[in-house]
Design an enzyme around this catalytic site. Structure first.
Site, PDB file in Angstrom:
ATOM      1  N   SER B 209       0.957  -1.567  -0.123  1.00 17.51           N
ATOM      2  CA  SER B 209      -0.080   0.186  -0.106  1.00 17.51           C
ATOM      3  C   SER B 209       1.573   0.901  -0.211  1.00 17.51           C
ATOM      4  O   SER B 209       0.593   1.901  -0.900  1.00 17.51           O
ATOM      5  CB  SER B 209      -0.885  -0.102   1.213  1.00 17.51           C
ATOM      6  OG  SER B 209      -0.301   0.226   2.614  1.00 17.51           O
ATOM      7  N   ARG B 213       0.121   3.498  -3.292  1.00 18.00           N
ATOM      8  CA  ARG B 213      -0.187   4.617  -3.365  1.00 18.00           C
ATOM      9  C   ARG B 213       0.057   5.494  -3.287  1.00 18.00           C
ATOM     10  O   ARG B 213      -0.280   6.654  -4.675  1.00 18.00           O
ATOM     11  CB  ARG B 213      -0.771   5.160  -1.474  1.00 18.00           C
ATOM     12  CG  ARG B 213      -1.400   6.632  -1.237  1.00 18.00           C
ATOM     13  CD  ARG B 213      -1.404   6.654   0.069  1.00 18.00           C
ATOM     14  NE  ARG B 213      -2.519   5.401   0.616  1.00 18.00           N
ATOM     15  CZ  ARG B 213      -1.605   5.094   1.679  1.00 18.00           C
ATOM     16  NH1 ARG B 213      -0.074   4.964   1.977  1.00 18.00           N
ATOM     17  NH2 ARG B 213      -2.617   3.655   2.202  1.00 18.00           N
ATOM     18  N   ASN B 217      -0.295   8.059  -7.346  1.00 20.48           N
ATOM     19  CA  ASN B 217      -0.926   9.137  -7.122  1.00 20.48           C
ATOM     20  C   ASN B 217      -0.205  10.050  -8.383  1.00 20.48           C
ATOM     21  O   ASN B 217      -0.382  10.683  -8.933  1.00 20.48           O
ATOM     22  CB  ASN B 217      -0.709   9.252  -5.917  1.00 20.48           C
ATOM     23  CG  ASN B 217      -1.972   9.532  -5.479  1.00 20.48           C
ATOM     24  OD1 ASN B 217      -3.245  10.747  -5.128  1.00 20.48           O
ATOM     25  ND2 ASN B 217      -2.182   8.401  -4.456  1.00 20.48           N
TER      26      ASN B 217
END
Lengths: 156, 280
Positions: B209, B213, B217
């Site tokens: 994660s 992440r 992004n």
């Protein structure tokens, strides 16, 4: 966009950077920050202490002032009392003196009166003897009746 | 040279390709000139642009911070020291807020993560064509400027953090304690396989994660910049519109890059805090 050895290279770089940061960057900065924090805390504490001392001094000054006022007041009261006392005392003295003077004057007056009376008595006795001697000039000898006359003068 | 651009999809593909150095299929070593060539190089290849930019940025950051740290004073700070102290206090407060144990590694680690990721993300704000165009004119086929849009970079960092987390888990709790945590919760010792599965997923999801992440992004942000850049070629009206869009997205992106760096740092601190906590 393939997963390749870049991953390992990136990880190695990352660890080197962490080590460098931990060794050369973080500790001196944190130390400076803590030192400054300590300095500021000390300064604040000193200021607080100064203020406290100032407060104490002010309180002491007020106390001293109070004491001085109290003392002055007591001195004034004492002086007042002493003054009154003095006045009373002199009043008393004056009374006694007056009494004494009056008594003395009275005694003198009495003396004078007595003296005058004595004088008068003598004069009256002399007058009486004169009168009597004029009346009975021829038969009566002054010497034989002196005794009688003196006792009469003492009776007056 | 296959770095030449003909269509929009070529343009996008060109922008998303790293400069890869590795062994060609004919056995010689060199830089890949096409995406296919890069793929053929397999695992033992290096993305020169990702590594290069991340190292340059890290060195710039540490050069500046180290220079300040050397001349740091506890008296009145100069502007540079002020800025550095502000950064360090910010990180220190975050660490104090989330990390309850005592460990001298965590705060420098957090500062490194925050500053490095922020700088790498920041490359996203440099006009999307500027450096690749420069590189192409110098004869370099590909140049991907933002290291965090390369999953290698994000996974490299996330896995490093994961390794540190595992190291401290073993160190603080001991092998027994750590394994116990993995197998004896949440259902007790009679449901060990289920526990292991649940806790294993929790454990593995941490680095994944973290990495995905940040990568997601930044990749999406970069992609939007690329798409906006394509609009410049579609007439005057569209170009004007694209200019507005780019400005808006760049301003919004300032928030995203900071936020992503902050999230990566905070999660690292939290994971390390969990590694330091003994609970049974």
């Amino acid at each position: 966009m393939n997963i390749n050895a870049t991953l390992i290279g990136q990880a190695i770089t990352f660890f080197i950077f962490i080590w460098f940061c931990m060794k050369y960057v973080w500790p001196p900065i944190m130390q400076a920050l803590n030192e400054r924090k300590q300095n500021i805390a000390d300064g604040l504490a000193a200021a607080e202490r100064g203020r406290h001392e100032h407060e104490l001094a002010e309180r002491r000054a007020i106390d001293i002032l109070h004491e001085a006022k109290e003392e002055a007041r007591s001195i004034i009261t004492q002086a007042h009392n002493r003054g009154t006392e003095l006045v009373e005392e002199s009043k008393g003295n004056a009374g006694v003196e007056g009494e004494r003077i009056i008594t003395a004057a009275r005694a003198e007056i009495e003396q004078e009166v007595n003296r005058a009376k004595e004088e008068l008595r003598k004069q009256v006795a002399l007058l009486a003897v004169e009168g009597a001697s004029r009346v009975i000039k021829r038969e009566i000898d002054a010497k034989t009746h002196d005794e009688l006359l003196a006792s009469v003068a003492a009776q007056i | 040279m296959s770095g030449e651009i003909h269509t929009s999809s070529d343009y996008i593909r060109h922008h998303l390709q790293n400069l890869t150095f590795g062994q060609h299929s004919d056995g010689s070593w060199g830089v890949a000139h096409t995406a296919a060539e890069a793929k053929e190089m397999g695992f033992w290849a290096l993305n020169l642009d990702t590594l290069g930019f991340s190292i340059i940025l890290g060195v710039i950051f540490f050069y500046f911070f180290h220079k300040v740290a050397k001349s740091v004073s506890s008296g009145v700070p100069n502007p540079a020291q002020n800025f550095v102290e502000w950064c360090c206090e910010f990180v220190d407060n975050s660490v104090r807020g989330s990390f309850t144990a005592q460990n001298d590694l965590v705060a420098p680690l957090a500062l490194t993560i925050f500053a490095w990721i922020f700088l790498m993300n920041f490359m996203d704000l440099i006009a999307v064509d500027f450096i690749p165009l420069l590189a192409t004119s110098l004869g370099i086929p590909f140049m991907k400027v933002v290291p965090t849009t390369d999953p290698n970079a994000t996974f490299g960092m996330a896995l490093s953090v994961f390794a540190i987390v595992l190291y401290y888990s073993f160190k603080i709790k001991g092998a027994k304690g750590f394994l116990g945590e993995l197998t004896l919760q949440p259902f007790g010792k009679w449901a060990m396989p289920i526990n292991l599965f649940l806790e294993g997923v929790t454990l593995i999801s941490k680095p994944i994660s973290l990495a995905l992440r940040l990568f997601g992004n930044m990749y999406a942000g970069e992609m939007i910049f690329i798409l906006i850049a394509i609009m410049y070629g579609a007439g005057w009206v569209m170009a004007g519109f694209a200019g507005l869009l780019q400005l808006g997205w760049a301003i919004f992106h300032i928030l995203i890059i900071t936020l992503q760096a902050f999230i990566f740092m905070t999660l690292t601190i939290v994971y390390l805090d969990m590694a330091h906590q003994e609970h049974h």
